[in-house]
Write an enzyme that holds these catalytic residues in place. Structure first.
Site, PDB file in Angstrom:
ATOM      1  N   HIS A 180       0.825  -1.214   0.000  1.00  0.00           N
ATOM      2  CA  HIS A 180       0.000   0.000   0.000  1.00  0.00           C
ATOM      3  C   HIS A 180       0.852   1.253   0.000  1.00  0.00           C
ATOM      4  O   HIS A 180       0.407   2.316  -0.407  1.00  0.00           O
ATOM      5  CB  HIS A 180      -1.012  -0.066   1.135  1.00  0.00           C
ATOM      6  CG  HIS A 180      -2.041  -1.104   0.853  1.00  0.00           C
ATOM      7  ND1 HIS A 180      -1.970  -2.370   1.378  1.00  0.00           N
ATOM      8  CD2 HIS A 180      -3.092  -1.100  -0.002  1.00  0.00           C
ATOM      9  CE1 HIS A 180      -2.968  -3.088   0.895  1.00  0.00           C
ATOM     10  NE2 HIS A 180      -3.663  -2.347   0.056  1.00  0.00           N
ATOM     11  N   GLU A 424     -10.444 -11.519  -4.918  1.00  0.00           N
ATOM     12  CA  GLU A 424      -9.011 -11.362  -4.658  1.00  0.00           C
ATOM     13  C   GLU A 424      -8.444 -12.508  -3.825  1.00  0.00           C
ATOM     14  O   GLU A 424      -7.303 -12.475  -3.403  1.00  0.00           O
ATOM     15  CB  GLU A 424      -8.725  -9.998  -4.018  1.00  0.00           C
ATOM     16  CG  GLU A 424      -9.578  -9.659  -2.821  1.00  0.00           C
ATOM     17  CD  GLU A 424      -9.303  -8.251  -2.278  1.00  0.00           C
ATOM     18  OE1 GLU A 424      -8.275  -7.649  -2.602  1.00  0.00           O
ATOM     19  OE2 GLU A 424     -10.145  -7.770  -1.497  1.00  0.00           O
ATOM     20  N   ASP A 448      -3.976  -8.785  -4.281  1.00  0.00           N
ATOM     21  CA  ASP A 448      -4.105  -9.860  -3.299  1.00  0.00           C
ATOM     22  C   ASP A 448      -4.228 -11.220  -3.974  1.00  0.00           C
ATOM     23  O   ASP A 448      -3.715 -12.212  -3.464  1.00  0.00           O
ATOM     24  CB  ASP A 448      -5.303  -9.603  -2.376  1.00  0.00           C
ATOM     25  CG  ASP A 448      -4.937  -8.643  -1.259  1.00  0.00           C
ATOM     26  OD1 ASP A 448      -3.885  -8.863  -0.633  1.00  0.00           O
ATOM     27  OD2 ASP A 448      -5.664  -7.672  -1.036  1.00  0.00           O
ATOM     28  N   CYS A 495      -9.104  -4.310 -10.794  1.00  0.00           N
ATOM     29  CA  CYS A 495      -8.734  -3.053 -10.133  1.00  0.00           C
ATOM     30  C   CYS A 495      -7.382  -3.142  -9.425  1.00  0.00           C
ATOM     31  O   CYS A 495      -6.974  -2.205  -8.766  1.00  0.00           O
ATOM     32  CB  CYS A 495      -9.817  -2.617  -9.155  1.00  0.00           C
ATOM     33  SG  CYS A 495      -9.970  -3.712  -7.746  1.00  0.00           S
TER      34      CYS A 495
HETATM   35  C1  PEP Z   1      -6.187  -5.758  -4.758  1.00  0.00           C
HETATM   36  O1  PEP Z   1      -5.943  -6.550  -3.852  1.00  0.00           O
HETATM   37  O2  PEP Z   1      -5.856  -5.954  -5.953  1.00  0.00           O
HETATM   38  C2  PEP Z   1      -6.878  -4.492  -4.475  1.00  0.00           C
HETATM   39  C3  PEP Z   1      -7.255  -3.679  -5.434  1.00  0.00           C
HETATM   40  O3  PEP Z   1      -7.079  -4.161  -3.167  1.00  0.00           O
HETATM   41  P1  PEP Z   1      -5.921  -3.536  -2.237  1.00  0.00           P
HETATM   42  O4  PEP Z   1      -4.747  -3.242  -3.122  1.00  0.00           O
HETATM   43  O5  PEP Z   1      -6.489  -2.325  -1.591  1.00  0.00           O
HETATM   44  O6  PEP Z   1      -5.662  -4.651  -1.286  1.00  0.00           O
HETATM   45 MG    MG Z   2      -6.874  -6.289  -1.900  1.00  0.00          MG
END
Ligand code: PEP
Ligand code: MG
Length: 575
Positions: A180, A424, A448, A495
Site C-alpha cells: 500500500h 481477490e 491480493d 482493479c
Molecule cells: C487488490 O488486492 O488488488 C486491491 C485492489 O485491493 P488492495 O490493493 O487495496 O488490497
Molecule cells: Mg486487496
C-alpha cells in the site's frame, strides 16, 4: 523520475539533517553529544539488567554490548572528528558515524569478533538520537527543501503525509511493488522505488540521488555522465507526458471502436480531481480505509458521508463511484482496530471483511453512510476479501438490515444500488459462478489474488520474483472469473495494479475485460495502448499468452507485443 538531495531517515523515521554549528558553538555541541552518550549508556545498562531478569543473561548481553559501544574509543574518536573538526551537529555526527560502522562491520562479515548486526547499530543510533532530539516523531512534516526520502520502510500513512511540494521521490529498503506504500506513491504521483534491499549504509543526507520509479533504479552519488544522461531521460519523459495530455480527451476505444471503460482508483476524496483531469469514466475503487489513517479517533457516520459526497460532487452526474467497504489489515492497520493478540499471519487472519463482520457497529456505520450517499449520485458498494459464499451472504443480509432501518427512519437512499464483490482470494475466483448469482459486479483485485495464489507476500521483496500477475496460474484464475461473470451477465473489471500497467492492457482486453480500474496516473498510457489495438489483436495476444508456462515467458512475450503496438512508448527518446 526525480533527481535531488537525499534525506535519510533512520528506522524510526527520525530526520537527520546535514547541518553545521558555528566554531563558537563546537564545545557546547560536544557537551550535548557526551550527555546524550552517557544517558544512552546508562539506559542500555538498565535494559541489560531488566532483560537478563526477564529473559536470561544471553539476551541481556545484547544490551550489555550496546552499552559498551557508547564508550568505544574508536567510535568516540570518529564522533570527535565529526563534531570538533567538521563542526557537524551532534545528530548528524551520530548518524554518519553509525553508518560508517555498519559499512565497516559488514565488510568484516558476520564472523568478525564484534559480530554486530546493522539492526543493533541502528538501535544504538536511535537511542542516542532520542536523547539528542527527544521522542519527536513525524519528522516528515517539516521538510521544506526539495528532498528525496530514503528510509528502511515507510508505512502507507507516512507516505500519505509526505508533502508533495518538497518531497521529490522516495526509496525504501523494504516493501513490494503492490504494497500500500507503493500504491499511495502512485496515487500521489510520487516517483518511488520500494524493496531496494540494503543500501542506507552507503548514503548520507545531502548526497545526490536519482530515483527512477519507472525502471526501479536508485543511484546514489552519480558521476557527471550518469547525471547528464538521467537528466536527459527525465526531460524526454516529461515531454512525452505532454502527449498524454493531448490524448486525454480522446475516447477510450479500440481501433475497431469497442469502448473500454477506464475508471480511477482513489484513496482520498481529493484524488477524484486527478480522475476527472485524466478523463476517468468514474471511480472503480475507493479505498475507504484511508479515511482512518493519521487520526486518533474513528470517523463518525457524518464524516464518512461527507467524504463520499465530496467524491460524488467532483465526479458529477453519470459517473459511477464504487465505494469499497473497509479493508483494514496486513499493512493497513489503524491502531484502534489492530487485533488484541498479535496474529502470526496477519494476511491470513482477521482482516478486511472478516474484521467488519466481527465488528458490526463499525461496519453498519459505514453501510449507513454509503447508502445515504447513494441518494446523491451513482454510488455502488463493494465488499473486499470475500472468500466464501456465506461470507458474502452475511454482508448482503446486514446491508438489507441497514436499508430497513433507514427506510423506517425516512432517510433517503437508492434501494437498488449496484452491489459488487472483490475477487481477490483464490477460493472466490474458483467459486465465481456461484458468487456471480448474488451480486451485480465483480472487481478482480490482482494485488491480493497474486499474493494468495502464489503464497508470496506482496510486501516482501525477498519473494518479489514469485509475485507476478503474469504467472500462468493467475492468468487462468482471471480468465475463469471473466468467463463466469460473462455467463451470468455480471459486470467485471480488474482493479489491482496489473490493470494500470500498459504491458497487460492487450492481455486483459483479449481475455474479455471491457472495464479497468486503475490509479489515475496510469490512465493515459493505458488508454494509449487501447487506442492502438483491435479486439481481434488483443484476443490473439491473450490466447498466445495463455499457452506459455512461466511468468517470465509471458512478460517477454507481452514486451515484444507492446513494442509492436506502441513503439514510441518503449524506450523512445531515451537513447
Ligand atoms: C487488490 O488486492 O488488488 C486491491 C485492489 O485491493 P488492495 O490493493 O487495496 O488490497
Ligand atoms: Mg486487496
Amino acid at each position: 523520475m526525480a533527481i535531488g538531495p537525499a534525506l535519510v531517515l533512520d528506522a524510526e523515521g527520525v530526520r537527520i539533517p546535514q547541518k553545521r554549528v558555528l566554531p563558537s558553538q563546537v564545545e557546547a555541541e560536544v557537551t550535548r553529544l557526551h550527555t546524550a552518550l552517557a544517558a544512552s549508556a546508562f539506559e542500555a545498562t538498565q535494559s541489560q539488567r531488566e532483560i537478563t531478569q526477564r529473559l536470561g543473561a544471553k539476551f541481556g548481553a545484547i544490551f550489555g554490548a550496546h552499552a559498551l559501544i557508547f564508550e568505544d574509543p574508536a567510535f568516540l574518536s570518529d564522533l570527535d572528528v565529526l563534531v570538533r573538526k567538521e563542526r557537524f551537529v551532534a545528530e548528524y555526527a551520530v548518524s554518519r558515524a553509525v553508518r560508517e560502522l555498519v559499512e565497516a562491520f559488514e565488510k568484516e562479515g558476520e564472523n568478525s569478533f564484534l559480530a554486530w548486526r546493522s539492526g543493533d547499530l541502528y538501535d544504538i543510533e536511535k537511542r542516542i538520537l532520542k536523547h539528542l532530539i527527544g521522542e519527536r516523531r513525524d519528522p516528515l512534516r517539516d521538510v521544506h527543501e526539495p528532498s528525496i526520502v530514503l528510509a528502511r520502510d515507510l508505512t502507507p500513512s507516512e507516505t500519505a503525509s509526505l508533502d508533495r511540494n518538497s518531497i521529490l521521490a522516495f526509496a525504501t529498503e523494504h516493501g513490494g511493488r503492490t504494497s500500500h506504500t507503493a500504491i499511495m506513491a502512485n496515487a500521489m504521483e510520487l516517483p518511488a522505488v520500494v524493496g531496494v534491499g540494503h543500501f542506507l549504509a552507503d548514503v548520507t543526507s545531502g548526497d545526490i540521488v536519482i530515483v527512477d520509479g519507472a525502471e526501479g533504479i536508485v543511484i546514489v552519488g552519480p558521476d557527471a555522465n550518469v547525471l547528464a544522461q538521467y537528466r536527459k531521460t527525465r526531460d524526454a519523459r516529461l515531454s512525452r507526458s505532454g502527449h498524454w495530455v493531448v490524448e486525454r480527451n480522446l475516447p477510450s476505444v479500440t481501433l475497431d471502436s469497442v469502448p473500454i471503460t477506464l475508471l480511477g482508483n482513489i484513496e482520498f476524496p481529493d484524488e477524484a480531481t486527478a480522475c476527472t483531469a485524466r478523463g476517468a469514466g468514474g471511480v472503480g475503487l475507493y479505498r475507504t480505509e484511508f479515511l482512518y489513517v493519521g487520526r486518533d479517533s474513528d470517523p463518525s457516520e457524518e464524516e464518512h458521508f461527507r467524504a463520499y459526497l465530496r467524491v460524488i460532487s467532483e465526479m458529477g452526474e453519470g459517473r459511477p463511484i464504487v465505494i469499497r467497504t473497509l479493508d483494514f489489515g496486513a499493512d493497513k492497520f489503524v491502531e484502534a482496530h489492530r487485533p488484541k493478540e498479535p496474529e502470526k499471519n496477519p494476511s491470513l487472519g482477521v482482516r478486511s471483511i472478516r474484521l467488519c463482520l466481527r465488528d458490526t457497529p463499525l461496519f453498519c456505520k459505514q453501510l449507513r453512510a454509503i447508502l445515504r450517499a447513494s441518494a446523491f449520485g451513482d454510488v455502488r458498494i463493494m465488499f473486499p476479501m470475500i472468500s466464501t459464499l456465506p461470507e458474502l451472504r452475511k454482508c448482503l443480509f446486514l446491508l438489507k438490515e441497514v436499508m430497513e432501518d433507514l427506510r423506517e427512519s425516512g432517510i433517503a437512499f437508492k434501494p437498488n444500488l449496484p452491489i459488487g464483490t472483490m475477487i481477490e482470494v483464490p477460493s472466490a475466483a474458483i467459486m465465481a459462478a456461484e458468487l456471480a448469482r448474488e451480486v451485480d459486479f465483480f472487481s478482480i483485485g490482482t494485488n491480493d489474488l497474486v499474493q494468495y495464489t502464489l503464497a508470496a507476500d506482496r510486501t516482501n521483496e525477498l519473494v518479489a520474483d514469485l509475485y507476478s500477475p503474469a504467472d500462468p496460474a493467475v492468468l487462468r484464475l482471471i480468465k475463469s472469473v471473466v468467463d463466469a461473470a460473462g455467463k451470468h451477465g455480471t459486470g467485471v473489471n480488474v482493479c489491482g495494479e496489473m490493470s494500470g500497467d500498459p504491458l497487460f492492457t492487450p492481455l486483459l482486453v483479449g481475455m474479455g475485460l471491457r472495464q479497468l480500474s486503475l490509479a489515475p496516473n496510469n490512465l493515459p498510457p493505458v488508454k494509449a495502448v487501447i487506442r492502438r489495438l483491435t479486439v481481434a489483436d488483443a484476443e490473439r495476444i491473450a490466447a498466445e499468452a495463455m499457452t506459455l508456462d512461466s511468468a517470465r515467458d509471458v512478460i517477454n512475450y507481452l514486451l515484444r507485443e507492446r513494442k509492436r503496438i506502441h513503439p514510441e512508448a518503449v524506450g523512445g527518446g531515451e537513447e
